[in-house]
Design an enzyme around this catalytic site. Sequence first.
Site, PDB file in Angstrom:
ATOM      1  N   HIS A  43       0.842  -1.206   0.000  1.00 21.72           N
ATOM      2  CA  HIS A  43       0.000   0.000   0.000  1.00 21.72           C
ATOM      3  C   HIS A  43       0.882   1.264   0.000  1.00 21.72           C
ATOM      4  CE1 HIS A  43      -2.562  -3.021   2.246  1.00 21.72           C
ATOM      5  NE2 HIS A  43      -3.380  -2.659   1.284  1.00 21.72           N
ATOM      6  N   SER A 191       0.614  -9.416   1.686  1.00 21.36           N
ATOM      7  CA  SER A 191      -0.843  -9.436   1.743  1.00 21.36           C
ATOM      8  C   SER A 191      -1.201  -9.227   3.200  1.00 21.36           C
ATOM      9  CB  SER A 191      -1.365 -10.797   1.276  1.00 21.36           C
ATOM     10  OG  SER A 191      -2.693 -10.986   1.736  1.00 21.36           O
TER      11      SER A 191
END
Length: 305
Positions: A43, A191
């Site tokens: 991110h 993840s």
Amino acid sequence: MRVVSSFSEARSAATEAYHRSNGGEGLAAIGLVPTMGFLHEGHLSLISRARRECRVVTMSHYVNPRQFNVSSDFDRYPRSFERDSQLAAEAGVDVLFAPPTSEMYEPTESTSIRPGRVARTMEGAGRPGHFEGVALVVAKLLAGLGAQRAYFGRKDAQQLTMIRRMARDLRFPIEIVGCPTIRESDGLALSSRNVLMSAQEREAALDISRGLWAAALAAEGGERSAEDLCHAVTAGGDGVAWEYVELADQDDASLLDALDRPSFLAAAASVGEVRLIDNVFFDMGGGHLAVDRGILLQSPSLLYR
Ligand code: PAF
């Protein structure tokens, strides 16, 4: 950084941030980074790309219940808003949009989006309703937050294809930017779900990236058969329960027999209760194959901090 919970506040906060920002010749006005929180370096890489290319960065933070086809997966999805808002502020986000479900969905609404053909294979086949849920929430974010560019990871390869197709089909005036997968130093793709694995499961999960890299090497050595490339992925390890391994077209996610165009080799597998997906991208620049394996971190991910 402003933290807001409605679409209208998010648009006003982004407009104010835009007027406060200086310079920015050639930059887009607003860049959007859609997330479901529990941030990691993947991110942060999207935020940093948006920061370089846009005057204002808006990040959405919403765990979208409509895209989970199994309710226990939604319940177990890791969440920590305090941690995420601190990381987002440090990374340079201007507007953090964290809506409650009542802002995202109205009980009386009736519109749905069917992404069609791009969503029928791989993730679409194994997770009924998943892409309809992603399409609806992403369409709301693209329509409601006023961004000119939106940033998504290549890790969710089919999702990226589906969103590109949807933005094009629905004429959203926005550019969809795909960014490389970020991996831990041993290759495991980042993840938010990685924190749900035990140390042993995490070790077994490395079969996925190792398999994909073996296939990438075979492709670089001239292998073009999809069947042989897929076989190369699973040949190295049975520590995971393979769900699918497929070679797919970057443009429409259709399954390919041969590596003869921009494509991605995608795998889904489970380790214990945790379902993981990963891929390598095959790009074709001037007729030459270029493999995008993603980017390796030098030190342990902040997921474990
Ligand atoms: O990739 C994700 O995190 C989600 O699918 C997205 C794009 C934020 C939509 O909920």
